[in-house]
Design a protein around this motif. Structure first.
Motif, PDB file in Angstrom:
ATOM      1  N   ILE A 122       0.823  -1.216   0.000  1.00 21.82           N
ATOM      2  CA  ILE A 122       0.000   0.000   0.000  1.00 21.82           C
ATOM      3  C   ILE A 122       0.851   1.257   0.000  1.00 21.82           C
ATOM      4  N   GLY A 123       1.787   1.334   0.953  1.00 19.83           N
ATOM      5  CA  GLY A 123       2.644   2.509   1.056  1.00 19.83           C
ATOM      6  C   GLY A 123       3.067   2.743   2.490  1.00 19.83           C
ATOM      7  N   PRO A 124       4.148   3.524   2.703  1.00 18.48           N
ATOM      8  CA  PRO A 124       4.640   3.775   4.062  1.00 18.48           C
ATOM      9  C   PRO A 124       3.584   4.401   4.971  1.00 18.48           C
ATOM     10  N   PHE A 125       2.707   5.212   4.403  1.00 23.01           N
ATOM     11  CA  PHE A 125       1.692   5.897   5.211  1.00 23.01           C
ATOM     12  C   PHE A 125       0.695   4.920   5.839  1.00 23.01           C
ATOM     13  N   ALA A 126       0.614   3.684   5.318  1.00 26.63           N
ATOM     14  CA  ALA A 126      -0.391   2.730   5.796  1.00 26.63           C
ATOM     15  C   ALA A 126       0.154   1.741   6.822  1.00 26.63           C
ATOM     16  N   GLN A 127       1.441   1.795   7.127  1.00 25.09           N
ATOM     17  CA  GLN A 127       2.011   0.780   8.005  1.00 25.09           C
ATOM     18  C   GLN A 127       1.415   0.870   9.408  1.00 25.09           C
ATOM     19  N   PRO A 128       1.125  -0.273  10.050  1.00 22.36           N
ATOM     20  CA  PRO A 128       0.560  -0.288  11.407  1.00 22.36           C
ATOM     21  C   PRO A 128       1.549   0.275  12.416  1.00 22.36           C
ATOM     22  N   ASP A 129       1.029   0.989  13.414  1.00 21.47           N
ATOM     23  CA  ASP A 129       1.881   1.480  14.496  1.00 21.47           C
ATOM     24  C   ASP A 129       2.324   0.344  15.400  1.00 21.47           C
ATOM     25  N   PHE A 130       1.432  -0.635  15.600  1.00 23.57           N
ATOM     26  CA  PHE A 130       1.735  -1.759  16.486  1.00 23.57           C
ATOM     27  C   PHE A 130       1.208  -3.043  15.858  1.00 23.57           C
ATOM     28  N   ILE A 131       1.914  -4.136  16.076  1.00 23.18           N
ATOM     29  CA  ILE A 131       1.410  -5.466  15.746  1.00 23.18           C
ATOM     30  C   ILE A 131       1.454  -6.277  17.024  1.00 23.18           C
ATOM     31  N   GLN A 132       0.302  -6.747  17.445  1.00 21.61           N
ATOM     32  CA  GLN A 132       0.174  -7.398  18.750  1.00 21.61           C
ATOM     33  C   GLN A 132       0.123  -8.910  18.605  1.00 21.61           C
ATOM     34  N   GLU A 133       0.765  -9.603  19.544  1.00 18.85           N
ATOM     35  CA  GLU A 133       0.648 -11.050  19.611  1.00 18.85           C
ATOM     36  C   GLU A 133      -0.784 -11.407  20.003  1.00 18.85           C
ATOM     37  N   ALA A 134      -1.404 -12.330  19.251  1.00 13.23           N
ATOM     38  CA  ALA A 134      -2.784 -12.722  19.520  1.00 13.23           C
ATOM     39  C   ALA A 134      -2.940 -14.223  19.344  1.00 13.23           C
TER      40      ALA A 134
END
Length: 493
Positions: free
Chosen positions: A432-444
């Motif tokens: 998508i692009g750098p602007f769309a990257q998630p701030d956090f990815i959580q273990e689930a």
């Protein structure tokens, strides 16, 4: 596992054997029917209405409406003065025509040995008995006034302690207290009720049902595993198939119990021809591989949330064995032509109509665009959009990028590691692009889901912002998942 990736969009037509049995057999027929539905709605819908029982015809206009606020209140009125009964159409008339011994419902519970069936005659008996039960209870019989189920339900809820809710599903955290004489045993009431209850003929414009909740073709059984409290569950099961004297199979259980072949075992057991489930369940089962899948399906459908291309292709290639038609229900990410009688337009953010360029469609809070072939692509709900650096992104778009990673079964769902988090952020940046990257990815380790496998996204939103007031979770399959997700929530989030 089958190749579920396409380098570019591809048009996959329905199999010819399914197409030949369909109500609408070709795009030419669709265009002809659509044209009539727009130019002659009275004639179009009048023909369809003839397939159902009407105790009496319209005494006023067949169709009257106003969609222009400048001309007064918005309203739609159909077949004013006509009398019918939906239950009579779905049950009684089939018994009357000699189909009483035909199976109306098969039912499968979570335990493979927990199953049952009901014929149309037995269903008529049960419906009449319970209708008489409702008539006998004070404040429930409709009579000359509208039945206010919402007020009745709120009375039941508010009469309990805050921590207690009416029983809906077995739950280790749910406490139920008996309040006599208000609370009564179902089996005692029904056994004492008469099996005779003549239908009440209601106006075509009377309310059919009240949806108050948190959350076909005619041949072999139709199976629905989607969330029944949703509008789709009420629309497609049970009334729609039984209107046409079809047999319905309802499954109320976990799709991976006792193993990931449960869906397909049920389909083989009953020779189900049409299957209806949530995209989340599809993505979950993808993670278990292709070996479990074996079935007799002709039509496979998805409902309730966005389905990404990889899941769609697995559904088509593996579940449908490239021999079943895939149906995407309208209120989710999909590509479609308009339904009969509907003339959609796509507006930009200034409210101006646009052509084939991507734009925001302001209908039922959906966004979308129309491509060069005239297909409308519904990309997601407006309330699931995020504005990042001037770019309006749908959560479906980001999730679709994530699930393209080979280790991700569903977003979010995979074997977590810090290295994987870095890879997934890179995946979104590239797709998508750098602007769309998630701030956090959580273990689930698990996700909050209904028993049908549908992700409870409102609960995930609460976890994301650290709000423990998650509301009613009595439809959740495993409530312990919520505490685990709160414990694993990043400290810096």
């Amino acid at each position: 596992m089958a190749d579920n990736h396409h380098p570019s969009p591809v048009l996959i037509p329905p199999p010819s054997q399914v197409q030949n049995e369909a109500h609408v057999k070709s795009m030419d027929q669709y265009r002809e029917m659509y044209k009539k539905s727009v130019e002659d709605p009275v004639g179009f819908w009048g023909d369809i209405a003839k397939a159902f029982h009407w105790e009496s015809g319209p005494t006023g206009k067949f169709l009257e409406y106003n969609f222009d606020v400048r001309n007064g209140p918005i309203f739609i009125k159909w077949m004013q003065g006509a009398k019918t009964n939906v239950c009579y159409n779905a049950v009684d008339r089939h018994v009357k025509s000699g189909n009483g011994s035909k199976i109306a419902f098969y039912w499968e519970g979570n335990d493979p040995g927990d199953c049952g069936k009901v014929t149309f005659s037995e269903l008529q008996d049960k419906v009449c008995r319970f209708a008489n039960v409702l008539k006998s209870l004070d404040g429930v019989w409709r009579g000359s006034k509208l039945l206010n189920l919402k007020a009745i339900e709120e009375y039941v809820v508010n009469d309990r302690d805050v921590e207690e809710r009416p029983g809906q599903r077995p739950s280790p955290q749910l406490k139920i207290e008996w309040h006599a004489p208000r609370d009564k045993w179902w089996h005692e009431l029904v056994a004492a009720a008469s099996p005779d209850c003549p239908p009440v003929w209601l106006d075509a414009e009377d309310p059919l049902f009240m949806l108050y909740t948190s959350t076909t073709l005619i041949s072999n059984p139709t199976m629905c595993t989607g969330a029944q409290p949703m509008l789709a569950g009420l629309r497609d099961t049970p009334t729609s198939p039984t209107d046409h004297c079809s047999t319905v199979l309802l499954f109320e259980g976990v799709p991976t119990y006792p193993d990931a072949g449960r869906f397909w075992a049920i389909i083989e057991k009953y020779r189900v021809s049409k299957f209806y489930t949530a995209p989340t369940a599809i993505r979950t089962l993808m993670g278990f591989g292709d070996d479990f899948v074996t079935n007799s399906l002709k039509v496979i459908a998805t409902v309730g949330e966005p389905i990404n291309p990889e899941a769609w292709l697995w559904y088509y290639n593996v579940v449908g064995n490239k021999q079943a038609a895939v149906v995407d229900t309208f209120w989710q990410t999909e590509t479609t032509f308009p339904f009969f009688g509907v003339v959609p337009i796509i507006l930009n953010e200034e409210g101006k109509e646009v052509g084939v360029q991507p734009a925001v469609a302001r209908s039922d809070a959906d966004s979308g665009y129309k491509d060069k072939d005239g297909y409308i692509w519904v990309t997601g709900r407006i309330d699931d959009m995020v504005n990042v650096s001037g770019h309006l992104l749908s959560t479906a778009e980001i999730e679709s990028a994530l699930v393209e990673h080979p280790t991700v079964t569903e977003a979010a769902g995979s074997t977590y590691s810090p290295e994987l988090a870095v890879e997934l952020i890179k995946q979104v940046r590239e797709k998508i692009g750098p602007f769309a990257q998630p701030d956090f990815i959580q273990e689930a380790p698990g996700l909050p889901k209904t028993r049908s496998g549908k992700i409870m996204r409102r609960v995930l939103r609460k976890i994301a912002i650290g709000d423990r007031n998650i509301g009613d979770v009595t439809t959740m399959a495993d409530e312990s998942v919520v505490d685990i997700l709160f414990k694993l929530r990043p400290d810096t989030a």
